[in-house]
Design a protein around this motif. Structure first.
Motif, PDB file in Angstrom:
ATOM      1  N   MET A   1       0.832  -1.179   0.000  1.00 27.11           N
ATOM      2  CA  MET A   1       0.000   0.000   0.000  1.00 27.11           C
ATOM      3  C   MET A   1       0.880   1.247   0.000  1.00 27.11           C
ATOM      4  N   LYS A   2       0.515   2.233  -0.786  1.00 30.18           N
ATOM      5  CA  LYS A   2       1.248   3.487  -0.792  1.00 30.18           C
ATOM      6  C   LYS A   2       0.921   4.230   0.495  1.00 30.18           C
ATOM      7  N   ARG A   3       1.884   4.997   0.968  1.00 27.50           N
ATOM      8  CA  ARG A   3       1.700   5.649   2.261  1.00 27.50           C
ATOM      9  C   ARG A   3       1.464   7.144   2.103  1.00 27.50           C
ATOM     10  N   VAL A   4       0.991   7.745   3.172  1.00 28.58           N
ATOM     11  CA  VAL A   4       0.789   9.180   3.180  1.00 28.58           C
ATOM     12  C   VAL A   4       2.161   9.851   3.261  1.00 28.58           C
ATOM     13  N   TYR A   5       2.293  10.944   2.597  1.00 25.65           N
ATOM     14  CA  TYR A   5       3.555  11.675   2.599  1.00 25.65           C
ATOM     15  C   TYR A   5       3.408  12.924   3.442  1.00 25.65           C
ATOM     16  N   ASP A   6       4.189  12.999   4.485  1.00 26.42           N
ATOM     17  CA  ASP A   6       4.187  14.169   5.352  1.00 26.42           C
ATOM     18  C   ASP A   6       5.231  15.134   4.795  1.00 26.42           C
ATOM     19  N   ILE A   7       4.769  16.197   4.177  1.00 24.64           N
ATOM     20  CA  ILE A   7       5.716  17.151   3.613  1.00 24.64           C
ATOM     21  C   ILE A   7       5.430  18.548   4.165  1.00 24.64           C
ATOM     22  N   SER A   8       6.492  19.330   4.244  1.00 18.87           N
ATOM     23  CA  SER A   8       6.385  20.684   4.781  1.00 18.87           C
ATOM     24  C   SER A   8       5.715  21.599   3.760  1.00 18.87           C
ATOM     25  N   ASP A   9       5.349  22.785   4.221  1.00 15.94           N
ATOM     26  CA  ASP A   9       4.753  23.769   3.316  1.00 15.94           C
ATOM     27  C   ASP A   9       5.715  24.133   2.189  1.00 15.94           C
ATOM     28  N   ALA A  10       6.989  24.281   2.517  1.00 15.04           N
ATOM     29  CA  ALA A  10       7.984  24.626   1.494  1.00 15.04           C
ATOM     30  C   ALA A  10       8.143  23.491   0.485  1.00 15.04           C
ATOM     31  N   GLU A  11       8.145  22.244   0.972  1.00 13.09           N
ATOM     32  CA  GLU A  11       8.234  21.106   0.054  1.00 13.09           C
ATOM     33  C   GLU A  11       7.001  21.061  -0.856  1.00 13.09           C
ATOM     34  N   MET A  12       5.833  21.410  -0.312  1.00  9.23           N
ATOM     35  CA  MET A  12       4.630  21.444  -1.138  1.00  9.23           C
ATOM     36  C   MET A  12       4.729  22.548  -2.183  1.00  9.23           C
ATOM     37  N   GLU A  13       5.344  23.660  -1.845  1.00 10.27           N
ATOM     38  CA  GLU A  13       5.562  24.719  -2.831  1.00 10.27           C
ATOM     39  C   GLU A  13       6.404  24.194  -3.990  1.00 10.27           C
TER      40      GLU A  13
END
Length: 120
Positions: A1-13
């Motif tokens: 199963m693919k997992r949730v990715y916890d990424i920072s606001d900057a990484e999302m940018e």
């Protein structure tokens, strides 16, 4: 199963900017796009974010070209599935019930949802 990715606001940018490109982009060009948007990131700052995203399996870098691994739709779908699985027992109906309980839903939205479910 693919997992949730916890990424920072900057990484999302960074991800958002990469998704806008519809393909690979050179790291230097990516940095220039952020500079044009008023970001005063140094090359190493962007490299740090890209390294984190690469370690999380969200981007690939080869010959200074950066590419996303998943489209925005694929990423959002994986995130949603993980949330529903972990918070709502894998039941979409539990998620919808919780959402409707906390947020108002218009008659038009309800009709659209029913139409979608009946046709898919």
């Amino acid at each position: 199963m693919k997992r949730v990715y916890d990424i920072s606001d900057a990484e999302m940018e960074v991800m958002e900017k990469l998704w806008e490109q519809k393909g690979g982009i050179k790291q230097a060009e990516l940095l220039a796009l952020f500079e044009a948007d008023g970001k005063k990131w140094k090359r190493q700052t962007l490299n740090t974010f890209l390294s984190r995203l690469e370690n999380k399996g969200l981007v690939n870098r080869e010959n200074r070209i950066v590419r996303v691994v998943y489209s925005r739709e694929e990423y959002n779908g994986m995130q949603m599935k993980t949330v529903i699985d972990h918070m709502y027992g894998g039941r979409l109906s539990n998620f919808v019930a919780s959402f409707v309980k906390e947020h108002s839903i218009t008659d038009s939205d309800a009709k659209d949802l029913i139409d979608f479910l009946e046709n898919n």
